[in-house]
Write an enzyme that holds these catalytic residues in place. Structure first.
Site, PDB file in Angstrom:
ATOM      1  N   ASP A   8       0.875  -1.157  -0.069  1.00  0.00           N
ATOM      2  CA  ASP A   8       0.004   0.205  -0.201  1.00  0.00           C
ATOM      3  C   ASP A   8       0.873   1.293   0.092  1.00  0.00           C
ATOM      4  O   ASP A   8       2.175   1.129  -0.262  1.00  0.00           O
ATOM      5  CB  ASP A   8      -0.804  -0.063   1.225  1.00  0.00           C
ATOM      6  CG  ASP A   8      -0.460   0.083   2.423  1.00  0.00           C
ATOM      7  OD1 ASP A   8       0.925   0.054   2.634  1.00  0.00           O
ATOM      8  OD2 ASP A   8      -1.073   0.297   3.488  1.00  0.00           O
ATOM      9  N   CYS A  65       3.264  -3.129   4.098  1.00  0.00           N
ATOM     10  CA  CYS A  65       2.317  -1.951   4.437  1.00  0.00           C
ATOM     11  C   CYS A  65       2.822  -1.265   5.758  1.00  0.00           C
ATOM     12  O   CYS A  65       4.195  -1.459   5.721  1.00  0.00           O
ATOM     13  CB  CYS A  65       0.772  -2.708   4.774  1.00  0.00           C
ATOM     14  SG  CYS A  65       0.670  -3.429   6.167  1.00  0.00           S
ATOM     15  N   THR A  67       2.475  -1.691   8.842  1.00  0.00           N
ATOM     16  CA  THR A  67       2.975  -2.618   9.900  1.00  0.00           C
ATOM     17  C   THR A  67       3.028  -4.195   9.152  1.00  0.00           C
ATOM     18  O   THR A  67       3.782  -5.038  10.115  1.00  0.00           O
ATOM     19  CB  THR A  67       1.988  -3.143  10.844  1.00  0.00           C
ATOM     20  OG1 THR A  67       0.588  -3.226  10.277  1.00  0.00           O
ATOM     21  CG2 THR A  67       1.588  -1.819  11.545  1.00  0.00           C
ATOM     22  N   HIS A  98       9.543 -23.766   9.282  1.00  0.00           N
ATOM     23  CA  HIS A  98       8.536 -24.551  10.212  1.00  0.00           C
ATOM     24  C   HIS A  98       7.259 -24.423   9.423  1.00  0.00           C
ATOM     25  O   HIS A  98       6.357 -25.306   9.363  1.00  0.00           O
ATOM     26  CB  HIS A  98       8.411 -24.081  11.433  1.00  0.00           C
ATOM     27  CG  HIS A  98       9.577 -24.470  12.259  1.00  0.00           C
ATOM     28  ND1 HIS A  98       9.785 -24.638  13.678  1.00  0.00           N
ATOM     29  CD2 HIS A  98      10.896 -25.289  11.851  1.00  0.00           C
ATOM     30  CE1 HIS A  98      10.951 -25.186  14.094  1.00  0.00           C
ATOM     31  NE2 HIS A  98      11.576 -25.399  13.232  1.00  0.00           N
ATOM     32  N   HIS A 133       6.950 -30.839  10.503  1.00  0.00           N
ATOM     33  CA  HIS A 133       6.477 -29.636   9.986  1.00  0.00           C
ATOM     34  C   HIS A 133       5.639 -29.551   8.837  1.00  0.00           C
ATOM     35  O   HIS A 133       4.539 -28.841   8.726  1.00  0.00           O
ATOM     36  CB  HIS A 133       7.691 -28.620   9.903  1.00  0.00           C
ATOM     37  CG  HIS A 133       8.367 -28.402  10.995  1.00  0.00           C
ATOM     38  ND1 HIS A 133       8.220 -28.002  12.227  1.00  0.00           N
ATOM     39  CD2 HIS A 133       9.934 -28.597  11.041  1.00  0.00           C
ATOM     40  CE1 HIS A 133       8.914 -27.836  13.028  1.00  0.00           C
ATOM     41  NE2 HIS A 133      10.043 -28.392  12.565  1.00  0.00           N
TER      42      HIS A 133
HETATM   43  C1  RB5 Z   1      -2.021   2.597   6.389  1.00  0.00           C
HETATM   44  O1  RB5 Z   1      -2.161   3.751   7.090  1.00  0.00           O
HETATM   45  C2  RB5 Z   1      -1.863   1.370   7.538  1.00  0.00           C
HETATM   46  O2  RB5 Z   1      -3.178   0.991   8.130  1.00  0.00           O
HETATM   47  C3  RB5 Z   1      -1.679   0.244   6.843  1.00  0.00           C
HETATM   48  O3  RB5 Z   1      -0.288   0.522   5.912  1.00  0.00           O
HETATM   49  C4  RB5 Z   1      -1.221  -0.968   7.328  1.00  0.00           C
HETATM   50  O4  RB5 Z   1      -0.366  -0.901   8.582  1.00  0.00           O
HETATM   51  C5  RB5 Z   1      -2.330  -1.929   7.877  1.00  0.00           C
HETATM   52  O5  RB5 Z   1      -2.181  -3.062   8.276  1.00  0.00           O
END
Ligand code: RB5
Length: 158
Positions: A8, A65, A67, A98, A133
């Site tokens: 993203d 993304c 996180t 695994h 596994h």
């Molecule tokens: C975008 O702001 C953020 O929510 C996205 O990149 C991600 O971290 C979602 O899990």
């Protein structure tokens, strides 16, 4: 290896950096977006990479993304995808050895970019160990295809 990559907006720069490095290493890259820093919805990109891997067009997928969490959740909705959000070389290697993860998910707001590239290379080099596994991964895969016919009780684990 033919690798699908996507992100993203939060992961856009890191996705490009990873794709560039993987091309240098000789991999074929299918960049499924996004194509700029404008805000987009991460599930669209998680699903695109999931479909590319599950459908056989690509051997592995890499998603970025903010996180690495949301885009991995989306990818894991696609049948046959085992997407792992990892934070270091250890969890990257374990997800291959695994769990036979076929999609790597990284957080651009979590990881230093150079570390993220290092983690990616480590993940691509790691091999699934099979054996016990393999039995467990098969159980994951069965949950994908037959959600109503699974036993309620866990099987015996040696
Ligand atoms: C975008 O702001 C953020 O929510 C996205 O990149 C991600 O971290 C979602 O899990």
């Amino acid at each position: 290896m033919r690798i699908a990559v996507a992100s993203d907006h939060a992961g856009f720069e890191l996705k490009n950096r990873i794709a560039g490095r993987l091309k240098e290493l000789g991999h074929e890259i299918d960049d499924l977006g996004c194509s700029g820093p404008e805000s987009v919805d991460y599930p669209d990109y998680g699903a695109a990479v999931g479909r590319a891997v599950a459908g056989g067009a690509c051997t592995r997928g890499i998603l970025v993304c903010g996180t690495g969490i949301g885009i991995g959740m989306a990818a894991n909705k696609i049948l046959g995808i085992r997407a792992a959000t990892v934070h270091d070389r250890f969890t990257a290697a374990m997800s291959r050895e695994h769990n036979d993860a076929n999609v790597l998910c990284l957080g651009a707001r979590v990881l230093d970019p150079a570390h993220a590239v290092e983690i990616t290379e480590h993940w691509l080099a790691a091999e699934f160990e099979g054996g016990r596994h393999g039995r467990r991964v098969n159980k994951i895969n069965q949950l994908d295809v037959q959600p109503d016919s699974q036993p309620d009780q866990p099987g015996e684990v040696p």
